[in-house]
Design a protein around this motif. Structure first.
Motif, PDB file in Angstrom:
ATOM      1  N   LEU A   1     114.489  49.333 -15.796  1.00 12.76           N
ATOM      2  CA  LEU A   1     114.348  49.573 -17.264  1.00 12.76           C
ATOM      3  C   LEU A   1     113.689  48.307 -17.765  1.00 12.76           C
TER       4      LEU A   1
ATOM      5  N   THR B   1     111.562  53.223 -19.856  1.00 16.72           N
ATOM      6  CA  THR B   1     111.289  53.159 -18.532  1.00 16.72           C
ATOM      7  C   THR B   1     109.798  52.351 -18.500  1.00 16.72           C
TER       8      THR B   1
ATOM      9  N   ASN C   1     118.983  56.738 -11.753  1.00 16.86           N
ATOM     10  CA  ASN C   1     118.197  57.865 -12.408  1.00 16.86           C
ATOM     11  C   ASN C   1     116.834  57.650 -13.049  1.00 16.86           C
ATOM     12  N   PHE C   2     116.767  56.210 -12.935  1.00 12.00           N
ATOM     13  CA  PHE C   2     115.753  55.665 -13.944  1.00 12.00           C
ATOM     14  C   PHE C   2     114.391  55.006 -12.737  1.00 12.00           C
TER      15      PHE C   2
END
Length: 282
Positions: free
Chosen positions: A119, A194, A114-115
């Motif tokens: 990260l 992010t 989802n990112f």
């Protein structure tokens, strides 16, 4: 033009995962939480050493030594552990592993898919990961990101499409930054963010702050777009407050501001004595 104030408000983090790729887990507890993760057949779970609470009988546990290109040398130089604990399920039945948070805070389940599959996180934030996740510790050579302190040098980069579990001290909030939206935060309060966020450090270097006290926090300017997770009580801040109220007085190594004050006192005393001698001779 700057983004309007509070155009994207701070929000409590709510876990979301893509349908069909859900990892079964349960988070229990309030201030000091425990994470229980289901480990399916032929799956593995990688965790920080010393965080295992319990596990089922069909789970095998082993230590995995980090290779040099994953920051093992940097970890060793700064007194960090150079191993990670791996839990593997070799049997046909599902198993489970209980992982405990190392300090009071909140456990964040994050699906890296989802990112964008990547990260950046603080070194103390990583708790465990499932399957396709690599954790590397590399020194960013860009001048704007060079920071003093082992925790900044050991910045973790999380890559993959699997699940990762992070831990943040106190309460954890999520901030979604719009394009060109700017916020200033305490650098120690950043749990993860992010890679699309532009990070710039603002270091207070005034001598009077170092000698006479004041706000010496490392402030970071974050420019969107992207997502950042912010903790209200970083572990180093909690440990400093506990140490400041302990019975044993801190050493000079742990209190450099006191050492600077002692040096300034003797320097001013020396100047006054020399000045008085010169004026007496005149």
């Amino acid at each position: 033009m700057a983004a309007p104030f509070f155009s994207t408000p701070f929000q409590p983090y709510v876990y979301q995962s893509q349908e069909g790729s859900v990892t079964a887990f349960q988070i229990s507890g309030g201030d000091v939480q425990v994470l229980q993760v289901m480990v399916k057949s032929q799956e593995k779970l990688t965790a920080k050493p010393g965080t295992m609470c319990y596990m089922s009988g069909n789970i095998q546990m082993d230590n995995n030594y980090l290779p040099e290109n994953d920051g093992g040398v940097w970890q060793w130089m700064f007194g960090k552990s150079i191993t990670s604990t791996v839990f593997f399920n070799p049997g046909p039945d599902d198993g489970y592993v209980g992982i405990s948070a190392p300090f009071p805070g909140r456990i964040l389940p994050i699906d890296l898919a989802n990112f964008g599959g990547e990260l950046l996180s603080q070194a103390d934030a990583f708790l465990c990961s499932v399957n396709d996740v690599s954790v590397t510790s590399t020194l960013d050579q860009r001048p704007r990101n060079i920071e003093i302190g082992a925790e900044m040098i050991l910045k973790h980069k999380l890559r993959g499409q699997g699940m990762v579990f992070l831990v943040g001290g106190g309460s954890v909030m999520q901030k979604i930054l719009a394009p060109r939206e700017v916020i200033t935060v305490d650098a120690g309060c950043i749990v993860a963010m992010t890679t699309t966020i532009n990070f710039q450090l603002k270091n207070p270097t005034q001598l009077r702050r170092a000698v006479f006290g004041g706000d010496n926090q490392l402030r970071a300017s974050l420019t969107g777009p992207g997502v950042v997770f912010i903790q209200s009580l970083p572990f180093n801040r909690l440990s400093q407050r506990i140490a400041s109220r302990s019975v044993v007085a801190p050493s000079l190594r742990d209190n450099p501001k006191f050492f600077i004050q002692i040096v300034m006192f003797f320097f001013l005393a020396y100047v006054m004595i020399v000045s008085s001698i010169i004026l007496t001779d005149v």
